[in-house]
Design a protein around this motif. Structure first.
Motif, mmCIF file in Angstrom:
data_model
loop_
_atom_site.group_PDB
_atom_site.id
_atom_site.type_symbol
_atom_site.label_atom_id
_atom_site.label_comp_id
_atom_site.label_asym_id
_atom_site.label_seq_id
_atom_site.Cartn_x
_atom_site.Cartn_y
_atom_site.Cartn_z
ATOM 1 N N VAL A 448 0.834 -1.201 0.000
ATOM 2 C CA VAL A 448 0.000 0.000 0.000
ATOM 3 C C VAL A 448 0.869 1.252 0.000
ATOM 4 C CG1 VAL A 448 -1.626 1.350 1.379
ATOM 5 C CG2 VAL A 448 -2.006 -1.088 1.058
ATOM 6 N N MET A 489 -2.270 -4.921 -7.124
ATOM 7 C CA MET A 489 -1.937 -5.278 -5.746
ATOM 8 C C MET A 489 -2.471 -6.660 -5.400
ATOM 9 S SD MET A 489 -2.616 -3.312 -2.141
ATOM 10 C CE MET A 489 -2.395 -4.215 -0.596
ATOM 11 N N PRO A 542 -4.848 0.929 -2.068
ATOM 12 C CA PRO A 542 -3.577 1.284 -2.702
ATOM 13 C C PRO A 542 -3.654 2.448 -3.687
ATOM 14 C CG PRO A 542 -4.551 -0.543 -3.864
ATOM 15 C CD PRO A 542 -5.528 -0.165 -2.774
#
Length: 815
Positions: A448, A489, A542
């Motif tokens: 993140v 992510m 993120p």
């Protein structure tokens, strides 16, 4: 236009008209342009190959190979070399896209979203039908048989379209077939000869079939369209567009919806609106920080993220316990929701995890128990809906998530699965970013912080996509919007063996006063969910400058029996996510939506790398230039040949001023130019005629005026003198001017289309192909001769040595 050329054009037209019946199958129509391009290329390939001395069966084989190449270029981009040439993985990528299309057929109702798999199936099907129709109608001259693939295309397309079908599609498909039959009739008549029509003076016209056949065909089509209006409905014919049930209605074990959440999300994010989609109230002190989750996508096949559950159940009053949650003895959040008429084709927005849902018509909704997604049985179920949701108020701390035990094996197997073609950069970058992390929570936090750092830029002008290739491009360019951040992510978390999936929905709404919040079209969002044993699926944020970043409290007591979830306030997350602007006028909500920071956006645009430098674009551009050069080669060759025949560039030429004695070669070159010019403008050469007879034929067919006819006559006379008179017995005046005068007369009578064809695709350019074929044949003969001489030069001495030895060896005495 020759009859074979007409058949080629009309067969392509018939296929194109029949394919229109599949327009209702997808929500967009851009795929049809691709299909029409494929039809045109296949027709052009067939027309070109039929002019070559090849076996007829090689034409459809070559067309199928070209169709395969077009599909690879259009749908297997990650498997191509230079964006054009098929690489070793091209077929595997194409197979994956096709398999995803088969899965999409099972998942979506009509109209379905334009996924790559569905577009591949439609375009390739139209291309295959085009090959069959062209083979039957043109290559083998059996237009009646071409009706079978056209009928199959219409029947399947209309049946799949269901309620979205129309009699218009039948009329267009039938009209295309009739035009093809009429063209074949003209072809048959032209091959038999001229037809006597019995006029007063015996007028003759073989350019068209007797109008009786055309009238019968038109009358039959009109009856087929009009007669069902006056007959009772039997639901048995091909014109019946009812599929036997409501399209898109689900059952207790299945559901069908045309919603592709990521496609809809990308469209909404790139074209945001301020229209109010829904309003809601929540009795929570964190109501302004709670996301409204519509669902999650748990399967990643390399092409996109999607919902994998093949079976759903009826929506219960109380939802089952959330996956992975140790206990449900936690506080509850009550919320009332009102959807506006502007929200359509959406899964049910709810705070996660929902414990119960109350909707007016429970039969309109189904539950996917695996991802806790509530799906509609039809696309209109969400519109204007009023419903009540009870959700669990989870607030775990950072310490509790750090000490969470390893996920069960079945969870890890399902939620860490990755495609085999995932680019290596994904794993390399994931391990590099999380090198110093000791547990899954710290690894997720490291990801993140990396995504929300200054090296990434939020940009909605970037092309969408969540497949392996899109992820690799995103990691290279480091700019994109929430779909790119969430999907990347989630993929990187799976590389690190952290169970993950992609959630879609809305960021927290704007406060309208009191505890009422409003969600607009600017709040569509996607984010990753990561699994922690005992606490279930946790949201992470993120995407920079969007949403409310998560920050689970560091200072907490020992883990409690009831896990809790504390979202971060906008102020506390400022360190994790760089503020898009330093302006004091930018509010927290504006930072959440990314509406401020235009200066940073302009600065980011300034250093953006040009997309023109990508290998795919350069390769595609090179391929387009090569195709254009090949298409224009006949025009350039004819222009160069005309210039060489008539002279130019300072050389003595037949058209020069004054009387000059021309060589025999110059006179014959001028005559050849007249013959080729007439050929280009629709009068093919007849080698059986004398020059004078050929000039008379050209004059009559082209209806040349007096000046052009006189010029053609002088050219014929000069040619006959060269061919038949004794050498050196005459002096010839310049002829280039006569050639140009005759060409102008030919062009005047050819019409605009004829002149354009003579310029861009001159038929006389076939001589170039003949010359190339002769050169190749001569080269092969010469190479074979030289190889034979070389073999003889090597083998001859050896053979002679063995012959001498055999002769010198005395015969053994008889015993």
């Amino acid at each position: 236009m020759t009859t074979r050329a007409k058949l080629t054009v009309y067969s392509a037209l018939a296929t194109a008209l029949a394919s229109l019946c599949m327009l209702p199958l997808l929500t967009t129509r851009s795929w049809l342009t691709h299909a029409f391009l494929v039809i045109a290329v296949i027709a052009a390939v067939g027309a070109g190959l039929r002019r070559s001395p090849l076996y007829r069966w090689t034409v459809p084989v070559a067309q199928l190979l070209v169709l395969l190449l077009l599909m690879l270029i259009g749908f297997a981009g990650s498997g191509l070399t230079g964006g054009v040439l098929p690489g070793p993985n091209a077929m595997r990528v194409l197979s994956q896209v096709f398999s995803s299309g088969i899965d999409d057929i099972k998942q979506y109702a009509i109209p379905a979203p334009p996924t790559a798999g569905l577009r591949l199936i439609l375009v390739s099907s139209v291309g295959l039908i085009s090959v069959l129709v062209d083979t039957a109608a043109v290559t083998y001259r059996r237009s009646a048989l071409a009706g079978l693939p056209l009928l199959a295309l219409y029947s399947i397309g209309n049946r799949v379209a269901g309620d979205h079908g129309s009699w218009v599609w039948f009329g267009l498909a039938a009209a295309g077939y009739l035009v093809l039959l009429f063209a074949e009739g003209q072809d048959r008549v032209s091959r038999w000869g001229r037809v006597f029509r019995g006029g007063a003076r015996g007028t003759v016209d073989s350019s068209r079939v007797s109008p009786g056949g055309q009238q019968v065909g038109v009358l039959a089509l009109a009856l087929a369209l009009l007669l069902p209006v006056f007959l009772p409905r039997w639901d048995l014919g091909l014109l019946d567009s009812d599929s036997g049930g409501s399209s898109g209605k689900g059952t207790a074990g299945s559901v069908s919806t045309s919603l592709d959440p990521l496609v809809s999300l990308e469209a909404a994010i790139t074209k945001p609106t301020d229209s109010e989609l829904l309003t809601y109230t929540l009795d929570s002190d964190l109501a302004d920080q709670i996301y409204l989750r519509t669902g999650s996508l748990d399967q990643f096949d390399g092409a996109n993220w999607k919902l994998s559950s093949p079976v759903v159940s009826d929506l219960p009053a109380t939802l089952p316990s959330p996956e992975g949650l140790r206990t449900t003895n936690v506080p509850r959040i009550e919320g009332d929701f009102q959807v506006s008429d502007r929200l359509e084709k959406s899964w049910l927005p709810m705070p996660y995890p929902a414990a119960s849902v109350q909707v007016p018509n429970r039969g309109d909704w189904k539950l996917d128990p695996l991802t806790r997604t509530v799906l509609p049985t039809n696309d209109k179920a969400i519109r204007g809906l009023r419903y009540h949701v009870t959700s669990l108020d989870l607030r775990p701390t950072a310490g509790e998530l750090r000490t969470a035990p390893l996920a069960p094996q079945d969870i890890r197997d399902h939620y860490t699965a990755l495609p085999t073609d995932l680019p290596p950069v994904v794993a390399e970058q994931a391990r590099a970013v999380t090198a110093n992390a000791r547990n899954d929570y710290d690894r997720a936090t490291a990801l993140v912080n990396w995504f929300t750092g200054p090296q990434f830029t939020y940009d909605t002008d970037v092309a969408g996509g969540t497949g392996s290739n899109a992820i690799a491009v995103f990691l290279r360019d480091r700019r994109g919007f929430c779909v790119h951040f969430a999907s990347t992510m989630a993929a990187m978390a799976r590389v690190l063996k952290i169970p993950s999936r992609v959630a879609v929905g809305f960021t927290p709404g704007d406060s309208k006063g009191g505890d009422v919040y409003s969600v607009t079209g600017r709040m569509y969002h996607a984010w990753p969910e990561l699994y922690f044993s005992g606490y279930g699926w946790m949201r992470f944020e993120p995407t920079p400058s969007r949403g409310v970043p998560t920050h689970y409290q560091e200072s907490s007591s020992a883990p409690t029996g009831a896990p809790t979830q504390q979202a971060t306030a906008a102020a506390s997350s400022a360190a994790a996510v760089p503020a898009p602007t330093n302006s004091s006028d930018c509010t927290a909500k504006q930072r959440q939506l990314g509406d401020c920071g235009s200066k940073n956006k302009a600065d980011a645009k300034a250093d953006e790398q040009s997309w023109l430098l990508s290998p795919q674009v350069l390769g595609s551009l090179a391929a387009v230039l090569v195709v254009i050069a090949l298409l224009l080669a006949p025009m350039f060759w004819r222009a160069a040949l005309r210039r060489r025949r008539l002279g130019g560039a300072g050389r003595r030429r037949p058209g020069g001023d004054g009387t000059v004695e021309l060589t025999d070669a110059q006179v014959l070159a001028a005559w050849d130019e007249l013959i080729d010019s007439a050929w280009d403008l629709g009068i093919p050469p007849d080698e059986s005629r004398t020059p004078r007879s050929a000039a008379r034929r050209i004059t009559e067919k082209a209806e040349l005026d007096a000046d052009a006819a006189a010029a053609a006559g002088r050219l014929a006379l000069a040619t006959e003198r060269v061919l038949y008179a004794p050498a050196g017995q005459f002096t010839t005046a310049p002829l280039a001017a006569d050639v140009r005068t005759a060409r102008r007369g030919l062009q005047a009578g050819a019409g605009r289309m004829g002149r354009a064809r003579a310029l861009l695709l001159p038929p006389s350019a076939a001589q170039l192909w003949w010359r190339i074929s002769d050169a190749v044949r001569a080269g092969r003969t010469a190479v074979g001769l030289r190889v034979g001489l070389a073999v003889e030069a090597v083998a001859g001495p050896v053979r002679r040595v063995f012959t001498r030895r055999k002769r010198s060896t005395p015969e053994s005495p008889e015993s």
